[in-house]
Each structure stands twice: as structure tokens, then as C-alpha cells.
Design a protein around this motif. Structure first.
Motif, short mmCIF file in Angstrom:
data_model
loop_
_atom_site.label_atom_id
_atom_site.label_comp_id
_atom_site.label_asym_id
_atom_site.label_seq_id
_atom_site.Cartn_x
_atom_site.Cartn_y
_atom_site.Cartn_z
N MET A 139 0.73 -11.45 -40.07
CA MET A 139 1.42 -11.77 -38.83
C MET A 139 1.30 -10.63 -37.83
SD MET A 139 4.73 -14.21 -39.60
CE MET A 139 5.86 -13.07 -38.88
N SER A 140 1.32 -10.96 -36.56
CA SER A 140 1.21 -9.91 -35.55
C SER A 140 2.48 -9.08 -35.55
CB SER A 140 0.99 -10.55 -34.18
OG SER A 140 2.06 -11.41 -33.87
N LYS A 141 2.36 -7.87 -35.05
CA LYS A 141 3.49 -6.96 -35.08
C LYS A 141 4.58 -7.41 -34.12
CE LYS A 141 1.15 -3.38 -34.34
NZ LYS A 141 0.52 -2.19 -33.94
N LEU A 142 4.15 -7.94 -33.01
CA LEU A 142 5.12 -8.27 -31.97
C LEU A 142 5.27 -9.77 -31.80
CD1 LEU A 142 4.08 -5.73 -29.21
CD2 LEU A 142 6.15 -5.68 -30.59
N THR A 143 6.49 -10.21 -31.65
CA THR A 143 6.73 -11.59 -31.27
C THR A 143 6.32 -11.70 -29.81
OG1 THR A 143 8.63 -11.65 -32.71
CG2 THR A 143 8.49 -13.37 -31.04
N PRO A 144 5.51 -12.69 -29.46
CA PRO A 144 5.15 -12.78 -28.04
C PRO A 144 6.41 -12.95 -27.20
CG PRO A 144 4.40 -14.73 -29.28
CD PRO A 144 4.93 -13.75 -30.27
N ALA A 147 2.09 -24.55 -26.42
CA ALA A 147 1.03 -24.50 -27.44
C ALA A 147 1.05 -23.18 -28.20
CB ALA A 147 -0.33 -24.73 -26.79
N GLU A 148 1.31 -22.09 -27.48
CA GLU A 148 1.38 -20.78 -28.15
C GLU A 148 2.58 -20.68 -29.08
OE1 GLU A 148 -0.78 -17.90 -24.85
OE2 GLU A 148 1.31 -18.49 -24.55
N ARG A 149 3.71 -21.21 -28.61
CA ARG A 149 4.90 -21.15 -29.46
C ARG A 149 4.72 -22.03 -30.70
NH1 ARG A 149 7.13 -21.45 -24.25
NH2 ARG A 149 7.71 -23.63 -24.51
N LEU A 150 4.07 -23.18 -30.51
CA LEU A 150 3.80 -24.06 -31.65
C LEU A 150 2.93 -23.33 -32.68
CD1 LEU A 150 3.95 -26.85 -33.00
CD2 LEU A 150 1.98 -27.55 -31.63
N ARG A 171 13.73 -28.05 -38.87
CA ARG A 171 14.13 -28.61 -37.56
C ARG A 171 14.21 -27.45 -36.56
NH1 ARG A 171 18.13 -29.89 -41.26
NH2 ARG A 171 19.46 -28.51 -40.04
N VAL A 172 13.21 -27.35 -35.71
CA VAL A 172 13.09 -26.18 -34.84
C VAL A 172 13.21 -26.58 -33.38
CG1 VAL A 172 11.59 -24.27 -34.17
CG2 VAL A 172 11.67 -25.01 -36.57
N GLY A 173 14.20 -26.03 -32.70
CA GLY A 173 14.41 -26.32 -31.29
C GLY A 173 13.99 -25.17 -30.39
N ARG A 174 14.86 -24.17 -30.30
CA ARG A 174 14.66 -23.08 -29.34
C ARG A 174 13.30 -22.40 -29.47
NH1 ARG A 174 18.81 -19.36 -31.09
NH2 ARG A 174 18.65 -20.65 -32.95
N ALA A 175 12.88 -22.12 -30.69
CA ALA A 175 11.64 -21.38 -30.88
C ALA A 175 10.43 -22.13 -30.33
CB ALA A 175 11.43 -21.04 -32.36
N LEU A 176 10.57 -23.45 -30.19
CA LEU A 176 9.46 -24.24 -29.64
C LEU A 176 9.62 -24.57 -28.17
CD1 LEU A 176 8.86 -26.97 -32.41
CD2 LEU A 176 7.30 -25.11 -31.77
N PHE A 177 10.84 -24.93 -27.80
CA PHE A 177 11.00 -25.53 -26.47
C PHE A 177 11.52 -24.58 -25.40
CE2 PHE A 177 10.85 -29.39 -29.08
CZ PHE A 177 9.91 -30.10 -28.37
N HIS A 178 11.93 -23.38 -25.80
CA HIS A 178 12.48 -22.48 -24.78
C HIS A 178 11.67 -21.21 -24.62
CE1 HIS A 178 15.60 -25.24 -23.78
NE2 HIS A 178 15.62 -25.53 -25.08
N GLY A 179 10.71 -21.31 -23.77
CA GLY A 179 9.84 -20.16 -23.52
C GLY A 179 10.30 -19.39 -22.30
#
Ligand SMILES: *Cc1c(COP(=O)(O)O)cnc(C)c1O
Length: 236
Positions: A1-6, A14-17, A228-236
């Protein structure tokens, strides 16, 4: 995994997905499981139809909503092929009829009145309607879900109803800063499922719906088949 969360504000859906999918894969690998056995449900309750359709365009197929009427309005226009809609919020008995029209599966079945309402709502259908039993493993007083000690009896009720297809269990873990704190909650749902298999020969209960944005990796390590993932996908 990358060191930093984008930085979430600078990412596209698409990137969050991709980010969520690769975190799911890492968790599956750690647990010796195949990522293809785990279904990502994008919880679209805080976004509109446009965002849901864009998510479908990026490859998401499963959507979660927590209010029957909101979901009915949002998805009034036909949903795209192969999409599936999961009811994950508390269900009122008087919404059961609409719920079985709008949703493909109801994950939040947790009490006899709701079971009775669903049973009559699906009467006359050709196929049994898919449901999950929601269990309040952590016994949070304000949360929905049945108490763990009531599960055996509710399962006995459900398996006697041929119109309903009990596919597994669902839980919501308490909100914590450290997802490790709720590992026992996820393990508890899995153990409960295993116990039900022992006491009800032939009952598979393949589905374990558990894990949200902050804790889905731990849930996968403990056996989640649906996250069930909400924020991590839909809130950029
Ligand atoms: C909103 C909701 C989710 C998604 O939560 P996030 O923290 O946004 O990922 C999952 N499950 C249920 C039951 C919810 O109501």
C-alpha cells in the motif's frame, strides 16, 4: 500500500474506488481469503442519483440506502443493469411493502413485527425475498438490531417462512478511533453465524455484512463477505 492516503478532497470517485478496492484486497490477503469473495456495497445515502450513476459507471454494482422513501425517489428511474440495492437502515413495518419493491435485499430485519410485515409484503412472489438478520452485537442501546440472545428464536421464525430467504447476518460496529477496538464485534457476528450453523443443520448463512469506511479492513480479516462503505467512496 502507498504510504500516504490520497488527500480525499483531491480525488475522483474512480480513484477512491481503487483505493478502497486495494485496501479490501490487502485485508483479504492478510486473512488468506480471496478478494473476489467480498462484495463492496457503496452506501449512496448521502448523494444523489447522478453520483450513484457515476459510481456505476466507474464499476460499482452494489448500492446501500438507509431510508425507504429516499431510496424510492432516488431510484424511481430504472436502475442500470446488474445493479443491486441493499436496505441497510432501520425498517418500519409500514414501509415494508414499498421496501420490497425498491430493494433487492433487506439487511436490517431485526424484530417480529418487521418479519410479519415483510412476509405479507412478499406474499405471492415466485422467489423468496433475500434478507439478513441484523444483530446488535455490541449491545449499543440506541442502535437497531436484535439482541444476541434473541437470534436463535428469530432465526427459527425466519427459516419457517418460505417467502423469505435468510442469507446471513448483519451488524453495525460502534464508532471508534481505532478499528482494532471493534474486532471482537466482527468476530462475534462470525461466531454467532457458526453457532447457528451448528444448531440448524443445512442452514448456511453465507453472508456476513459488516465493516464501514473506518473499519472494513478489520471486518474482512474477521470474515465479512459484504462491506458497506459510504464516506470513503462518496466524499472526496
Ligand atoms: C451510513 C452507513 C454505512 C456507511 O458508513 P460510512 O462510515 O460512511 O462508510 C454503513 N452501514 C450502515 C448501516 C450505514 O447506515
Amino acid at each position: 500500500m502507498s504510504k500516504l492516503t490520497p488527500s480525499q478532497s483531491e480525488t475522483t470517485f474512480a480513484e477512491r474506488l481503487k483505493f478502497v478496492q486495494s485496501a479490501m484486497e490487502c485485508a483479504a490477503n492478510r486473512a488468506g481469503r480471496s478478494a473476489s469473495d467480498i462484495t463492496l456495497i457503496g452506501v449512496s445515502k448521502t448523494v444523489g442519483r447522478d453520483a450513484a450513476d457515476a459510481a456505476y459507471g466507474a464499476g460499482l454494482r452494489h448500492f446501500g440506502e438507509n431510508r425507504v422513501q429516499d431510496a424510492a425517489a432516488k431510484f424511481a428511474a430504472a436502475r442500470p443493469d446488474g445493479s443491486r440495492l441493499h436496505m441497510i437502515g432501520q425498517l418500519q413495518s409500514n414501509k415494508a411493502k414499498l421496501a420490497v419493491q425498491v430493494f433487492d435485499v433487506i439487511e436490517s430485519v431485526d424484530r417480529p413485527s418487521v418479519i410479519a410485515a415483510l412476509r405479507s409484503a412478499v406474499a405471492g412472489r415466485e422467489r423468496p425475498f433475500p434478507i439478513l438478520l441484523q444483530v446488535n452485537i455490541a449491545r449499543e442501546p440506541q442502535k437497531s438490531g436484535c439482541a444476541p440472545e434473541d437470534v436463535e428464536k428469530l432465526v427459527a421464525t425466519l427459516i419457517a417462512i418460505s417467502e423469505l430467504d435468510l442469507q446471513g447476518l448483519m451488524t453495525i460496529a460502534p464508532l471508534t478511533d481505532d478499528p482494532e477496538d471493534v474486532r471482537p464485534v466482527f468476530a462475534g457476528l462470525r461466531d454467532l453465524r457458526d453457532a447457528l450453523r451448528n444448531t440448524n443443520p443445512g442452514l448456511e448463512l453465507p453472508t456476513l455484512s459488516m465493516g464501514m469506511s473506518n473499519d472494513f479492513a478489520v471486518a474482512i480479516e474477521e470474515g465479512a463477505t459484504h462491506v458497506r462503505v459510504g464516506r470513503a467512496l462518496f466524499h472526496g
